[in-house]
Design an enzyme around this catalytic site. Structure first.
Site, mmCIF file in Angstrom:
data_model
loop_
_atom_site.group_PDB
_atom_site.id
_atom_site.type_symbol
_atom_site.label_atom_id
_atom_site.label_comp_id
_atom_site.label_asym_id
_atom_site.label_seq_id
_atom_site.Cartn_x
_atom_site.Cartn_y
_atom_site.Cartn_z
ATOM 1 N N GLU A 92 43.708 68.812 32.930
ATOM 2 C CA GLU A 92 44.624 68.094 32.052
ATOM 3 C C GLU A 92 46.075 68.350 32.452
ATOM 4 O O GLU A 92 46.417 69.430 32.930
ATOM 5 C CB GLU A 92 44.411 68.544 30.602
ATOM 6 C CG GLU A 92 43.081 68.055 30.059
ATOM 7 C CD GLU A 92 42.798 68.528 28.629
ATOM 8 O OE1 GLU A 92 42.153 67.757 27.915
ATOM 9 O OE2 GLU A 92 43.205 69.630 28.247
ATOM 10 N N CYS A 112 40.585 79.286 33.727
ATOM 11 C CA CYS A 112 41.504 80.401 33.972
ATOM 12 C C CYS A 112 40.725 81.700 33.822
ATOM 13 O O CYS A 112 39.840 81.803 32.980
ATOM 14 C CB CYS A 112 42.641 80.371 32.955
ATOM 15 S SG CYS A 112 43.930 81.600 33.252
ATOM 16 N N CYS A 116 43.226 85.545 28.165
ATOM 17 C CA CYS A 116 44.112 85.887 27.049
ATOM 18 C C CYS A 116 43.418 85.451 25.748
ATOM 19 O O CYS A 116 42.891 84.346 25.667
ATOM 20 C CB CYS A 116 45.461 85.178 27.207
ATOM 21 S SG CYS A 116 46.339 85.653 28.707
ATOM 22 N N CYS A 119 44.313 82.067 23.839
ATOM 23 C CA CYS A 119 44.431 80.826 24.616
ATOM 24 C C CYS A 119 43.066 80.177 24.797
ATOM 25 O O CYS A 119 42.111 80.821 25.224
ATOM 26 C CB CYS A 119 45.048 81.139 25.980
ATOM 27 S SG CYS A 119 45.163 79.704 27.050
HETATM 28 N N1 SAH Z 1 48.922 81.321 32.870
HETATM 29 C C1 SAH Z 1 50.300 80.982 32.692
HETATM 30 C C2 SAH Z 1 50.563 79.549 32.297
HETATM 31 C C3 SAH Z 1 49.676 78.929 31.229
HETATM 32 S S1 SAH Z 1 49.893 79.377 29.548
HETATM 33 C C4 SAH Z 1 50.949 81.925 31.701
HETATM 34 O O1 SAH Z 1 50.248 82.760 31.136
HETATM 35 O O2 SAH Z 1 52.146 81.867 31.540
HETATM 36 C C5 SAH Z 1 51.370 78.658 29.004
HETATM 37 C C6 SAH Z 1 51.933 79.332 27.763
HETATM 38 O O3 SAH Z 1 51.154 79.021 26.591
HETATM 39 C C7 SAH Z 1 51.930 80.855 27.841
HETATM 40 O O4 SAH Z 1 53.193 81.335 27.526
HETATM 41 C C8 SAH Z 1 50.934 81.274 26.781
HETATM 42 O O5 SAH Z 1 51.269 82.535 26.267
HETATM 43 C C9 SAH Z 1 51.059 80.162 25.774
HETATM 44 N N2 SAH Z 1 49.898 80.004 24.907
HETATM 45 C C10 SAH Z 1 48.605 80.148 25.231
HETATM 46 N N3 SAH Z 1 47.823 79.891 24.162
HETATM 47 C C11 SAH Z 1 48.633 79.565 23.146
HETATM 48 C C12 SAH Z 1 48.407 79.155 21.808
HETATM 49 N N4 SAH Z 1 47.188 79.026 21.314
HETATM 50 N N5 SAH Z 1 49.480 78.888 21.047
HETATM 51 C C13 SAH Z 1 50.731 78.971 21.557
HETATM 52 N N6 SAH Z 1 50.989 79.309 22.821
HETATM 53 C C14 SAH Z 1 49.962 79.622 23.618
#
Ligand code: SAH
Length: 351
Positions: A92, A112, A116, A119
């Protein structure tokens, strides 16, 4: 032997292919221009080459294109694209229109591996890395759509993407070589200014340090998300390998060009990392780093274990940072109704 996908070749590889085909090397430059600036869909589109030449090349080579499988428009104008790759995987990309910019959020991996906790993409695990051309093709495919829409009416304020963020699916620094290759193509061949590109990482320290030696000088964003190792270990397993001190030391060492800052993203989770103490610790952690903070109130999804803090709590956190002389913005979540906001991308394979 199968045909060669011209998009999959680096500039040097394309030159070698052109030479092997008995053609003068300047043909490679022409082809690159048609692929990356004119978005040729097939070799037959490249009318700068004679018909015979195009037919000859088409016997050995082709130009791949994503299949646009779905396009969803959010109430707020954000748009999510689902693309099918050649091997059937899906990714996406999210287009975020503003008054004066048109930002595309692109993916670097299918799924990924960072896992985390907050996420949704992280819950999928890693399917595979994207090739450099698959990273770049998101821009080409969406720009084609934007151009078409712009020509038909005034839906988009601009006729092409102006900014790119590597914040979609995947951890860009875990797919380092392909991401770096893609960044050279985006800046060199598509003529995007590196200042309009931001790479966001969960914090793979050795790669953060290697990035400025290998890549165009794009902006760096760090997903910090916590102010103690205890909380960060729990939220982001990568912290067990590269804890806060090591991560922030790397940021201090990062050779920032003049007037540039590192962006720290901070996903706000109710009762986990949203207290005044957290805000104060954050100020201390960022000492000595030219920085700005993006506060991202958690975007929930079905089955998520976290909650979004109240607005008041988010504002209080921001106020403390501002008083501590830290630039802090609250990022309005865009595209939540279509699961296009940060951390909500899951493509199709989990559906
Ligand atoms: N892997 C990279 C890029 C993808 S995530 C990274 O970790 O930076 C992009 C952003 O979305 C990151 O800052 C992450 O902390 C945030 N993120 C992930 N899940 C989220 C959620 N459910 N709500 C808000 N932000 C989120």
């Amino acid at each position: 032997m199968g045909k060669i996908n011209l998009k999959s070749l680096t500039m040097e590889e394309l030159e070698a292919f052109i030479k092997e085909s008995g053609l003068p090397v300047f043909r490679a430059k022409q082809i690159l221009r048609w692929i990356y600036e004119k978005y040729a869909v097939s070799i037959h589109d490249i009318t700068e080459l004679s018909k015979d030449l195009r037919e000859g090349l088409s016997e050995k080579a082709y130009i791949s294109n994503f299949e646009l499988l779905n396009r969803q428009l959010s109430k707020d104008g954000t748009e999510k694209f689902l693309f099918g790759l050649e091997d059937g995987e899906t990714i996406e990309s999210v287009l975020i229109p503003d008054e004066d910019r048109l930002t595309l959020c692109i993916s670097s991996q299918v799924g990924c591996a960072m896992a985390c906790r907050f996420c949704l993409t992280g819950k999928l695990g890693l399917k595979r890395n994207l090739e450099a051309y698959e990273i770049v093709d998101q821009i080409i495919a969406v720009n084609r759509v934007v151009k078409g829409d712009f020509a038909r009416g005034t839906k988009f304020p601009l006729r092409a993407i102006t900014n790119i963020v590597l914040m979609g699916m995947g951890e860009p620094l875990a797919n380092f070589d392909n991401v770096v290759d893609a960044l050279w193509r985006i800046t060199g061949l598509m003529k995007f200014s590196p200042r309009r590109i931001t790479l966001s990482t969960a914090g793979i320290v050795p790669k953060i340090l290697e990035l400025p030696q290998r890549s165009p000088m794009v902006n760096l964003a760090i997903s910090l998300n916590a102010t103690t190792d205890e909380v960060r270990d729990y939220m982001m397993p990568v912290n067990k390998t590269y804890p806060l001190k090591i991560l922030l030391d790397a940021c201090r060492k990062f050779p920032l060009p003049p007037r540039r800052r590192i962006t720290f993203e901070y996903v706000m989770l109710k009762d986990i990392n949203d207290s005044s103490e957290d805000a104060k610790r954050l100020i201390k952690l960022l000492k000595g780093i030219p920085s700005k903070v993006n506060l991202i109130p958690f975007n929930p999804y079905e089955g998520s274990e976290f909650e979004r803090p109240d607005d008041e709590r988010v504002l209080n956190f921001q106020q403390i940072l501002l008083k501590g002389n830290i630039t802090a913005l609250i990022r309005k979540s865009k595209g939540q109704d279509i699961l296009a906001a940060c951390g909500q991308l899951k493509a199709r394979y989990m559906a």
